[in-house]
Scaffold this motif. Structure first.
Motif, PDB file in Angstrom:
ATOM      1  N   PRO A 118       0.799  -1.239   0.000  1.00  0.00           N
ATOM      2  CA  PRO A 118       0.000   0.000   0.000  1.00  0.00           C
ATOM      3  C   PRO A 118       0.827   1.282   0.000  1.00  0.00           C
ATOM      4  O   PRO A 118       0.336   2.330   0.443  1.00  0.00           O
ATOM      5  CB  PRO A 118      -0.780  -0.123   1.299  1.00  0.00           C
ATOM      6  CG  PRO A 118       0.204  -0.780   2.238  1.00  0.00           C
ATOM      7  CD  PRO A 118       1.007  -1.747   1.388  1.00  0.00           C
ATOM      8  N   ALA A 119       2.087   1.244  -0.456  1.00  0.00           N
ATOM      9  CA  ALA A 119       2.971   2.408  -0.323  1.00  0.00           C
ATOM     10  C   ALA A 119       2.372   3.655  -0.976  1.00  0.00           C
ATOM     11  O   ALA A 119       2.353   4.736  -0.370  1.00  0.00           O
ATOM     12  CB  ALA A 119       4.333   2.090  -0.927  1.00  0.00           C
ATOM     13  N   ALA A 120       1.897   3.539  -2.229  1.00  0.00           N
ATOM     14  CA  ALA A 120       1.365   4.713  -2.927  1.00  0.00           C
ATOM     15  C   ALA A 120       0.143   5.265  -2.202  1.00  0.00           C
ATOM     16  O   ALA A 120      -0.022   6.484  -2.071  1.00  0.00           O
ATOM     17  CB  ALA A 120       1.023   4.355  -4.365  1.00  0.00           C
ATOM     18  N   LEU A 121      -0.723   4.376  -1.729  1.00  0.00           N
ATOM     19  CA  LEU A 121      -1.911   4.826  -0.998  1.00  0.00           C
ATOM     20  C   LEU A 121      -1.512   5.553   0.280  1.00  0.00           C
ATOM     21  O   LEU A 121      -2.098   6.596   0.625  1.00  0.00           O
ATOM     22  CB  LEU A 121      -2.799   3.631  -0.681  1.00  0.00           C
ATOM     23  CG  LEU A 121      -4.024   3.899   0.194  1.00  0.00           C
ATOM     24  CD1 LEU A 121      -4.914   4.969  -0.402  1.00  0.00           C
ATOM     25  CD2 LEU A 121      -4.805   2.603   0.428  1.00  0.00           C
ATOM     26  N   GLU A 122      -0.530   5.054   0.977  1.00  0.00           N
ATOM     27  CA  GLU A 122      -0.056   5.724   2.192  1.00  0.00           C
ATOM     28  C   GLU A 122       0.444   7.127   1.867  1.00  0.00           C
ATOM     29  O   GLU A 122       0.209   8.078   2.639  1.00  0.00           O
ATOM     30  CB  GLU A 122       1.059   4.907   2.824  1.00  0.00           C
ATOM     31  CG  GLU A 122       0.590   3.584   3.407  1.00  0.00           C
ATOM     32  CD  GLU A 122       1.734   2.667   3.815  1.00  0.00           C
ATOM     33  OE1 GLU A 122       1.484   1.671   4.512  1.00  0.00           O
ATOM     34  OE2 GLU A 122       2.896   2.963   3.422  1.00  0.00           O
ATOM     35  N   ASP A 123       1.105   7.293   0.727  1.00  0.00           N
ATOM     36  CA  ASP A 123       1.625   8.607   0.349  1.00  0.00           C
ATOM     37  C   ASP A 123       0.500   9.578   0.003  1.00  0.00           C
ATOM     38  O   ASP A 123       0.576  10.777   0.313  1.00  0.00           O
ATOM     39  CB  ASP A 123       2.587   8.472  -0.824  1.00  0.00           C
ATOM     40  CG  ASP A 123       3.861   7.727  -0.453  1.00  0.00           C
ATOM     41  OD1 ASP A 123       4.127   7.581   0.755  1.00  0.00           O
ATOM     42  OD2 ASP A 123       4.583   7.291  -1.372  1.00  0.00           O
ATOM     43  N   VAL A 124      -0.543   9.082  -0.648  1.00  0.00           N
ATOM     44  CA  VAL A 124      -1.694   9.943  -0.961  1.00  0.00           C
ATOM     45  C   VAL A 124      -2.374  10.399   0.326  1.00  0.00           C
ATOM     46  O   VAL A 124      -2.742  11.575   0.481  1.00  0.00           O
ATOM     47  CB  VAL A 124      -2.677   9.211  -1.886  1.00  0.00           C
ATOM     48  CG1 VAL A 124      -3.953  10.040  -2.091  1.00  0.00           C
ATOM     49  CG2 VAL A 124      -2.033   8.920  -3.232  1.00  0.00           C
ATOM     50  N   LEU A 125      -2.536   9.492   1.271  1.00  0.00           N
ATOM     51  CA  LEU A 125      -3.146   9.859   2.549  1.00  0.00           C
ATOM     52  C   LEU A 125      -2.259  10.827   3.332  1.00  0.00           C
ATOM     53  O   LEU A 125      -2.764  11.740   3.999  1.00  0.00           O
ATOM     54  CB  LEU A 125      -3.413   8.597   3.374  1.00  0.00           C
ATOM     55  CG  LEU A 125      -4.497   7.675   2.810  1.00  0.00           C
ATOM     56  CD1 LEU A 125      -4.518   6.338   3.551  1.00  0.00           C
ATOM     57  CD2 LEU A 125      -5.865   8.337   2.878  1.00  0.00           C
ATOM     58  N   ALA A 126      -0.934  10.659   3.215  1.00  0.00           N
ATOM     59  CA  ALA A 126      -0.031  11.605   3.864  1.00  0.00           C
ATOM     60  C   ALA A 126      -0.160  12.990   3.249  1.00  0.00           C
ATOM     61  O   ALA A 126      -0.109  14.015   3.951  1.00  0.00           O
ATOM     62  CB  ALA A 126       1.409  11.106   3.761  1.00  0.00           C
ATOM     63  N   ALA A 127      -0.340  13.056   1.922  1.00  0.00           N
ATOM     64  CA  ALA A 127      -0.536  14.345   1.256  1.00  0.00           C
ATOM     65  C   ALA A 127      -1.825  15.005   1.739  1.00  0.00           C
ATOM     66  O   ALA A 127      -1.866  16.222   1.976  1.00  0.00           O
ATOM     67  CB  ALA A 127      -0.570  14.145  -0.257  1.00  0.00           C
ATOM     68  N   TRP A 128      -2.871  14.228   1.898  1.00  0.00           N
ATOM     69  CA  TRP A 128      -4.147  14.740   2.419  1.00  0.00           C
ATOM     70  C   TRP A 128      -3.958  15.347   3.798  1.00  0.00           C
ATOM     71  O   TRP A 128      -4.399  16.469   4.075  1.00  0.00           O
ATOM     72  CB  TRP A 128      -5.157  13.609   2.425  1.00  0.00           C
ATOM     73  CG  TRP A 128      -6.344  13.725   3.334  1.00  0.00           C
ATOM     74  CD1 TRP A 128      -6.616  12.959   4.429  1.00  0.00           C
ATOM     75  CD2 TRP A 128      -7.459  14.623   3.210  1.00  0.00           C
ATOM     76  NE1 TRP A 128      -7.813  13.314   4.999  1.00  0.00           N
ATOM     77  CE2 TRP A 128      -8.359  14.339   4.276  1.00  0.00           C
ATOM     78  CE3 TRP A 128      -7.781  15.631   2.325  1.00  0.00           C
ATOM     79  CZ2 TRP A 128      -9.541  15.022   4.460  1.00  0.00           C
ATOM     80  CZ3 TRP A 128      -8.976  16.334   2.513  1.00  0.00           C
ATOM     81  CH2 TRP A 128      -9.839  16.025   3.563  1.00  0.00           C
TER      82      TRP A 128
END
Length: 392
Positions: free
Chosen positions: A95-105
């Protein structure tokens, strides 16, 4: 009913997309674009933010082209756009990319941008990540973004959509390519589970969605099925299908049409929320003591409740032919409504308990209802008023 809009295209436009799929993003970044890190601002932007999640099969990035797309999104929406530089497969699978999107949020919220003024936007793999992020945001609670735009998402990594075969050969994307993308991105994670495959998640409570897809895409059914599921769950959804367009059509000239429509959709103050069935017949509504809106469904014989985030709950009446009409909160904290078809007044508590009170005549056709001075008053179409004393 799902709001589906067919967007026509001239034959020459469809050919141009296939000949030059990157026409918009291949152009140089305009001189008036302001880039701060990965923030891109078009002239005249106001508050809020766009969180832009790029495509590339979860494995590729073209920063300059993505900044050009971020600029166009900023210009179309009137908001600064943040390009999310997420980690890529296969070195960093789900889930690395998803974690990064949530971090951006979270970082956008930490900068003081109100959640309701944030719009997620994603294309292809980025659209999948946006939907995955929305499901996770809703599942974990907290503030909700104002809206989301997803273009050509993969919503089902089990690859069960009928358009995978029906549009094979018409699209620049193929099932074989999706098989490879799935293997790299999921790296063994199940393809039939959420949030990695958004179709298998619970879309209740998601923000308003604009889903765009080319009618010639192998992913057409992925977009349609997610839109239908979200719509059935009470989410405000607009599905736009672009005639004769393949995958990545938004990166060529027809993308200007889409960008214009995105801007107008975001500026439109009207959002449509679907209830359970086409013939439900929502009629009257009122604010409830719980902060939600309550409404009658005269066709379905139900009372409905919708929260500020669009989540709909429905309460079937014991007598589905009662034809509930008007509704009001009572002095006892319950919702009271007229049963026009049965000559009764109904009462619904916050925990879903329903009782009914007979009026003197079954054919009195009770219509309007109001709470006043500790009692319920009801207007009967037979020419009189009825009063029901309420004991708290």
């Amino acid at each position: 009913m799902l709001n589906v809009i067919a967007v026509p295209a001239a034959p020459e436009a469809a050919r141009a997309v296939r000949d030059r799929a990157d026409a918009l993003i291949a152009a140089p970044l305009p001189d008036d674009a302001e880039v701060r890190g990965d923030w891109v601002r078009a002239p005249g932007v106001r508050g809020g933010a766009v969180i832009y999640v790029h495509g590339g099969g979860f494995a590729h990035t073209m920063p300059e082209a993505e900044r050009a797309m971020a600029y166009r999104l900023s210009k179309a929406t009137g908001r600064p756009a943040l390009r999310v530089d997420y980690r890529l497969a296969p070195e960093h699978p789900y889930p690395a990319a998803l974690e990064d999107v949530l971090a951006a949020w979270r970082s956008v919220l930490d900068e003081g941008v109100p959640a309701a003024e944030v719009v997620f936007a994603g294309e292809s793999a980025g659209a999948t990540l946006v939907l995955s992020a929305l499901l996770e945001i809703e599942r974990t609670g907290g503030p909700r973004p104002g809206a989301a735009v997803v273009i050509s998402p993969v919503t089902d990594f089990a690859l069960t959509g009928v358009s995978l075969a029906a549009n094979d050969g018409k699209d620049i994307m193929s099932r074989a390519a999706l098989d490879s993308i799935r293997a790299q991105y999921l790296a063994g994670a199940p393809g039939d589970q959420a949030p990695q495959s958004p179709l298998y998640g619970d879309p209740r409570g998601l923000p308003p969605l604009l889903i765009a897809v080319g009618a010639d895409e192998v992913l057409l059914d992925d977009a349609r099925r997610f839109a239908e599921a979200a719509d059935a769950s009470g989410v405000s959804v607009r599905l736009e299908e672009y005639a004769d367009m393949p995958h990545a059509f938004h990166l060529s000239e027809p993308g200007e049409v889409l960008l214009d429509r995105i801007g107008r959709w975001l500026a439109d103050p009207v959002r449509v929320f679907t209830v359970s069935e086409p013939d439900a017949g929502p009629y009257a509504l009122t604010g409830g003591p719980d902060g939600a809106l309550w409404f009658t469904e005269i066709g379905a014989g139900q009372i409905g409740r919708i929260t500020v985030d669009g989540t709909v709950t429905e309460y079937p009446l014991p007598d589905r032919e009662a034809r509930p009409h008007a509704i009001t909160p009572g002095p006892d904290g319950a919702l009271w409504f007229t049963e026009w078809g049965r000559g009764r007044i109904g009462r619904l508590t916050a925990d879903g308990r329903i009782t009914a009170y007979d009026l003197p005549r079954a054919d009195c056709e009770p219509h309007g209802i109001a709470s006043y001075d500790g009692a319920l008053w009801c207007a009967l179409e037979t020419g009189s008023l009825a009063r029901l004393d309420v004991h708290r």
